[in-house]
Design a protein around this motif. Structure first.
Motif, PDB file in Angstrom:
ATOM      1  N   THR A 241     -71.913 -54.318  11.328  1.00 33.56           N
ATOM      2  CA  THR A 241     -72.042 -55.349  12.357  1.00 33.56           C
ATOM      3  C   THR A 241     -70.871 -55.305  13.328  1.00 33.56           C
ATOM      4  O   THR A 241     -71.042 -55.554  14.521  1.00 33.56           O
ATOM      5  CB  THR A 241     -72.142 -56.746  11.718  1.00 33.56           C
ATOM      6  N   SER A 242     -69.685 -54.949  12.826  1.00 28.98           N
ATOM      7  CA  SER A 242     -68.544 -54.830  13.733  1.00 28.98           C
ATOM      8  C   SER A 242     -68.788 -53.708  14.733  1.00 28.98           C
ATOM      9  O   SER A 242     -68.466 -53.829  15.914  1.00 28.98           O
ATOM     10  CB  SER A 242     -67.258 -54.538  12.967  1.00 28.98           C
ATOM     11  N   ILE A 243     -69.346 -52.605  14.232  1.00 27.06           N
ATOM     12  CA  ILE A 243     -69.616 -51.485  15.138  1.00 27.06           C
ATOM     13  C   ILE A 243     -70.682 -51.888  16.160  1.00 27.06           C
ATOM     14  O   ILE A 243     -70.581 -51.551  17.339  1.00 27.06           O
ATOM     15  CB  ILE A 243     -70.063 -50.234  14.346  1.00 27.06           C
ATOM     16  N   LEU A 244     -71.669 -52.639  15.698  1.00 27.74           N
ATOM     17  CA  LEU A 244     -72.687 -53.137  16.633  1.00 27.74           C
ATOM     18  C   LEU A 244     -72.029 -53.917  17.768  1.00 27.74           C
ATOM     19  O   LEU A 244     -72.305 -53.698  18.954  1.00 27.74           O
ATOM     20  CB  LEU A 244     -73.678 -54.041  15.895  1.00 27.74           C
ATOM     21  N   PHE A 245     -71.127 -54.805  17.375  1.00 24.68           N
ATOM     22  CA  PHE A 245     -70.430 -55.576  18.397  1.00 24.68           C
ATOM     23  C   PHE A 245     -69.574 -54.666  19.277  1.00 24.68           C
ATOM     24  O   PHE A 245     -69.597 -54.760  20.502  1.00 24.68           O
ATOM     25  CB  PHE A 245     -69.553 -56.658  17.753  1.00 24.68           C
ATOM     26  N   GLY A 246     -68.848 -53.747  18.621  1.00 24.61           N
ATOM     27  CA  GLY A 246     -67.994 -52.824  19.374  1.00 24.61           C
ATOM     28  C   GLY A 246     -68.801 -51.994  20.359  1.00 24.61           C
ATOM     29  O   GLY A 246     -68.377 -51.750  21.491  1.00 24.61           O
ATOM     30  N   PHE A 247     -69.990 -51.594  19.926  1.00 23.78           N
ATOM     31  CA  PHE A 247     -70.864 -50.791  20.785  1.00 23.78           C
ATOM     32  C   PHE A 247     -71.194 -51.556  22.064  1.00 23.78           C
ATOM     33  O   PHE A 247     -71.040 -51.051  23.168  1.00 23.78           O
ATOM     34  CB  PHE A 247     -72.144 -50.455  20.008  1.00 23.78           C
ATOM     35  N   PHE A 248     -71.631 -52.793  21.898  1.00 20.83           N
ATOM     36  CA  PHE A 248     -72.012 -53.562  23.084  1.00 20.83           C
ATOM     37  C   PHE A 248     -70.794 -53.935  23.926  1.00 20.83           C
ATOM     38  O   PHE A 248     -70.875 -54.051  25.137  1.00 20.83           O
ATOM     39  CB  PHE A 248     -72.801 -54.808  22.696  1.00 20.83           C
ATOM     40  N   TYR A 249     -69.668 -54.111  23.232  1.00 23.82           N
ATOM     41  CA  TYR A 249     -68.453 -54.443  23.962  1.00 23.82           C
ATOM     42  C   TYR A 249     -68.032 -53.263  24.842  1.00 23.82           C
ATOM     43  O   TYR A 249     -67.730 -53.420  26.029  1.00 23.82           O
ATOM     44  CB  TYR A 249     -67.331 -54.812  22.991  1.00 23.82           C
ATOM     45  N   ALA A 250     -68.066 -52.078  24.237  1.00 27.48           N
ATOM     46  CA  ALA A 250     -67.705 -50.879  25.003  1.00 27.48           C
ATOM     47  C   ALA A 250     -68.703 -50.678  26.138  1.00 27.48           C
ATOM     48  O   ALA A 250     -68.337 -50.329  27.257  1.00 27.48           O
ATOM     49  CB  ALA A 250     -67.694 -49.666  24.084  1.00 27.48           C
ATOM     50  N   LEU A 251     -69.967 -50.929  25.820  1.00 23.92           N
ATOM     51  CA  LEU A 251     -70.999 -50.769  26.849  1.00 23.92           C
ATOM     52  C   LEU A 251     -70.708 -51.687  28.031  1.00 23.92           C
ATOM     53  O   LEU A 251     -70.864 -51.303  29.191  1.00 23.92           O
ATOM     54  CB  LEU A 251     -72.370 -51.087  26.247  1.00 23.92           C
ATOM     55  N   SER A 252     -70.254 -52.919  27.709  1.00 24.25           N
ATOM     56  CA  SER A 252     -70.007 -53.859  28.801  1.00 24.25           C
ATOM     57  C   SER A 252     -68.846 -53.399  29.681  1.00 24.25           C
ATOM     58  O   SER A 252     -68.814 -53.684  30.864  1.00 24.25           O
ATOM     59  CB  SER A 252     -69.753 -55.261  28.255  1.00 24.25           C
ATOM     60  N   THR A 253     -67.891 -52.661  29.101  1.00 19.71           N
ATOM     61  CA  THR A 253     -66.802 -52.177  29.951  1.00 19.71           C
ATOM     62  C   THR A 253     -67.246 -50.955  30.756  1.00 19.71           C
ATOM     63  O   THR A 253     -66.723 -50.696  31.824  1.00 19.71           O
ATOM     64  CB  THR A 253     -65.553 -51.804  29.125  1.00 19.71           C
ATOM     65  N   TYR A 254     -68.227 -50.226  30.231  1.00 17.45           N
ATOM     66  CA  TYR A 254     -68.681 -49.027  30.933  1.00 17.45           C
ATOM     67  C   TYR A 254     -69.812 -49.317  31.907  1.00 17.45           C
ATOM     68  O   TYR A 254     -70.091 -48.543  32.813  1.00 17.45           O
ATOM     69  CB  TYR A 254     -69.173 -47.978  29.925  1.00 17.45           C
ATOM     70  N   ALA A 255     -70.499 -50.420  31.681  1.00 15.41           N
ATOM     71  CA  ALA A 255     -71.783 -50.613  32.354  1.00 15.41           C
ATOM     72  C   ALA A 255     -71.641 -51.060  33.800  1.00 15.41           C
ATOM     73  O   ALA A 255     -72.636 -51.316  34.452  1.00 15.41           O
ATOM     74  CB  ALA A 255     -72.634 -51.613  31.585  1.00 15.41           C
ATOM     75  N   ARG A 256     -70.408 -51.152  34.280  1.00 14.46           N
ATOM     76  CA  ARG A 256     -70.237 -51.495  35.698  1.00 14.46           C
ATOM     77  C   ARG A 256     -71.024 -50.523  36.559  1.00 14.46           C
ATOM     78  O   ARG A 256     -71.484 -50.856  37.637  1.00 14.46           O
ATOM     79  CB  ARG A 256     -68.757 -51.413  36.084  1.00 14.46           C
TER      80      ARG A 256
END
Lengths: 390, 314
Positions: B259-274
């Motif tokens: 679940t931490s990785i799930l969160f990390g995945f979306f968190y990283a995505l949010s920094t990249y998704a600009r």
């Protein structure tokens, strides 16, 4: 031995009983008072020690911290301003915690409540006196209710931990709010402010030169409503019963799940109203780019008020008093306002500590019993004497 | 919309993205493991956020004044354990509701660090003026030379590696040691545990101390690996996210990691998704939304399993 008439006997036993009841009640409340005083004392000493250790001019800093609200009209008016939102979120948490629902979504309710009220004042009903703010506040309440209702329903339907989901809701609310602000409502002339809210939508100020606004009346009404709801209605009684012992409440035929959801909807509604009142009372444009922290404050306040709205005025006054002090101290004496959070947190811990000063309580009970026995003996002796004389 | 999918594909084929996922997961993973062990002992550590803040701050100060980042790390860990013990003392000894203890600890942690930043630096929001160190990064020989995998897995901070190793350590602790058995017993049924001579409060206290230790690692990561300084509210709700991740991962180490990785995945995505032309703010909601949805799915599953169990019993 004297012979007393039956009426006299009952009268005597009655007075003795009354005296005993009165005294046994007072031990408990005396101990409660002592505990509260000790909690405040510990919090205050920690705060003072921190100030004395760190301030450049400790004497002045302490003076502002302890007495600022009395020093100028502006500071006193700040105290009242601080009280208003606290009464809202405090009431909301009292209702939810009375039903033992740890819904922490009030941050989101308050934030989006403020946003929607601003939007209503910018676009919907901008210039009808009285109606404009009313619509804004009602819409704020509705949005606030939806925010806390979602985690409540998730818990009711699928048993998803309400504490956790409401915490996530707060962040979702913040970022959705920011999205709406920056993409739809932001005045291009400003970096983070919305278009101005219509003048008629703003809550009127009471006194020239202060920011005390008519929101305080709404806040007072909400507090009274919360008290009446919790302590003077059947629903409120059921809510509290659910909170104290859900299993018992269930077997008494109460719809525990529905009551839990209901408490959170009402709580969210009040929280959203609070955000709306805060926005329409103090701001000309929407400009919150972060959660306001009033939701968490509501928890602190409710703890001080023991989840009873009756004590909210005193609790909010107390908190607002020292917050005003810390605020003045921060710009007059260079001690960070954050100090007041430490002060509040420590008091919360000791106020809640069931076993804090438990030894003293025991001692007090014994002493009291001892005293009562002596009094009773004295009373009986007296009666004997009187009887003998008669 | 083709631009969107191409950009998305671009993100997913970028090794840096996966590097970022591993990196941003680390502090949440530590915190989630901390919440998990407390939860297993039947205590919800709501104060994780406050523990992380205090540890992160202590680490920076100790590192700046001692000149050694390792002293900073140890100080952060000690601060974490002490905070865990404070939670234990109030919750177990003085009988305060543990969730409210946590809320108070968060209040104190936020306030105390905000207050002390100014005392130590004269700055109101960060400690950038202090010379505090950063924990070293590890380039793993052999691994770093492998083309794609090397750039994803090598060159992380030492604490990042430790966070994943910690999953195994915690799993061992919980399921293969006497202490772990006690912790789980106390969490499942304190009365039964007490009846066979397990000290309930003592075991819970140990669990909360370990939880605080994990919070210490998470805090140290934030201020000495993720950033090189302490800023007000540096944890940005990661303590709460950890609670959610722990609930979703049913408080076991492996689930916590996923679940931490799930969160990390979306968190990283949010920094990249600009680059995706989706508004920033909406992308930022992704990790929280994903956690919320994940929690609901998890809860539905748990409920289904319970129903199945009931049915098979009948």
């Amino acid at each position: 031995m004297l012979t007393l008439s039956k009426a006299e006997k009952t009268k005597n036993t009655k007075t003795i009983r009354q005296m005993l009841d009165y005294n046994s009640l007072s031990v408990k409340s005396k101990h409660n008072l002592l505990r509260t005083a000790a909690a405040i004392g510990i919090g205050l000493s920690v705060a003072l020690v921190l100030i004395l250790l760190t301030a450049k001019n400790p004497g002045q800093a302490v003076k502002y911290f302890l007495a600022a609200p009395f020093m100028s009209k502006a500071y006193f008016s700040h105290l009242i301003e601080v009280i208003i939102p606290l009464l809202f979120t405090g009431s909301a948490v009292c209702i939810m915690f009375s039903a033992n629902q740890f819904n922490l979504g009030l941050e989101g309710s308050f934030y989006l409540g403020g946003l929607i009220a601003a939007v209503s004042g910018i676009y919907l009903v901008t210039d009808v006196p009285f109606i404009s703010p009313l619509v804004g506040i009602l819409l704020g309440g509705i949005v606030g209710a939806i925010i806390t209702m979602i985690p409540a329903l998730l818990q009711y339907k699928w048993n998803a931990n309400v504490l956790v989901s409401s915490l996530m809701m707060n962040y979702i609310c913040l970022y959705v709010g920011l999205f709406l602000l920056f993409h739809y409502f932001k005045d291009p002339a400003s970096s983070q402010h919305s278009y101005p809210i219509g003048d008629a939508a703003a809550l009127t100020s009471f006194f020239k030169g202060t920011k005390i606004h008519s929101g305080i009346i709404i806040a007072a009404l909400v507090t009274v409503f919360s008290y009446l709801l919790l302590y003077r209605t059947k629903t409120g009684y059921s809510l509290r019963a659910t909170g104290q012992n859900p299993i018992f409440a269930k077997y008494s035929g109460l719809n525990v799940g529905a009551l839990a959801v209901f408490s959170q909807i009402i709580g969210g509604f009040i929280g959203g109203m609070g955000g709306a009142v805060q926005m329409l009372g103090l701001y000309e444009r929407f400009q919150w780019v972060d959660l306001t922290n009033f939701g968490w404050d509501g928890v602190t306040i409710a703890i001080f008020a023991k989840n009873n709205p009756k004590y909210l005025p005193l609790a909010t006054l107390f908190i607002a008093y020292f917050r005003t002090g810390a605020w003045v101290m921060s710009f007059k004496a260079g001690v960070q306002i954050d100090l007041v959070s430490v002060f509040e947190g420590i008091m919360v811990l000791f106020l809640l500590a069931e076993r804090f000063l438990a030894g003293t309580y025991k001692k007090m009970v014994f002493e009291d019993a001892d005293r009562k026995r002596k009094e009773r003996e004295a009373l009986e002796n007296n009666m004997d004497k009187e009887g003998a004389q008669a | 919309m083709t631009g969107f999918w191409e950009n998305l594909a671009g993100i997913f084929t970028n090794a840096n993205f996966y590097f970022a996922v591993i990196r941003v997961t680390a502090p949440i993973l530590f915190a989630t493991l901390g919440c998990a062990i407390a939860e297993k002992a039947g205590s919800t550590n709501m104060g994780m956020e406050g523990i992380m803040l205090v540890s992160a701050f202590t680490g920076v100060i100790a590192s700046a004044f001692s000149g050694s980042v390792w002293v900073g790390l140890i100080a952060a860990l000690i601060a974490g354990v002490l905070m865990g013990l404070v939670v234990a003392y109030f919750a177990l000894k003085l009988k305060v509701d543990i969730i409210l203890v946590g809320i108070a600890v968060n209040l104190i942690g936020t306030g105390l660090t905000g207050f002390l930043i100014y005392v130590f630096t004269g700055d109101r929001s960060t400690t950038t003026s202090l010379q505090s160190g950063m924990l070293p990064q590890l380039n793993i020989p052999g691994l770093q030379d492998i083309p794609v995998l090397g750039s994803i897995l090598s060159g992380h901070n030492i604490l990042t590696y430790l966070s994943y190793i910690m999953v195994a350590i915690m799993a061992f602790l919980m399921y293969k040691t006497c202490l772990g058995l006690r912790i789980r017993a106390v969490g499942e049924n304190p009365d039964a545990a007490a009846s066979v001579g397990v000290g309930v409060n003592k075991t819970k206290t140990i669990a909360l101390a370990i939880s605080g230790l994990m919070g210490g690692f998470a805090g140290a990561f934030m201020s000495m690996a993720y950033l090189s300084y302490f800023a007000k509210g540096i944890t940005a709700g990661r303590g709460y996210i950890a609670l959610a991740a722990c609930a979703m991962g049913s408080a076991n180490p492996l689930g916590s990691m996923l679940t931490s990785i799930l969160f990390g995945f979306f968190y990283a995505l949010s920094t990249y998704a600009r680059t995706l032309n989706i508004p920033d703010q909406l992308v930022t909601t992704l990790p929280y939304l994903a956690t919320l949805v994940g929690l609901v799915i998890y809860s539905i599953k748990v409920r289904q399993n319970e129903l199945k169990k009931l049915n098979t019993k009948e």
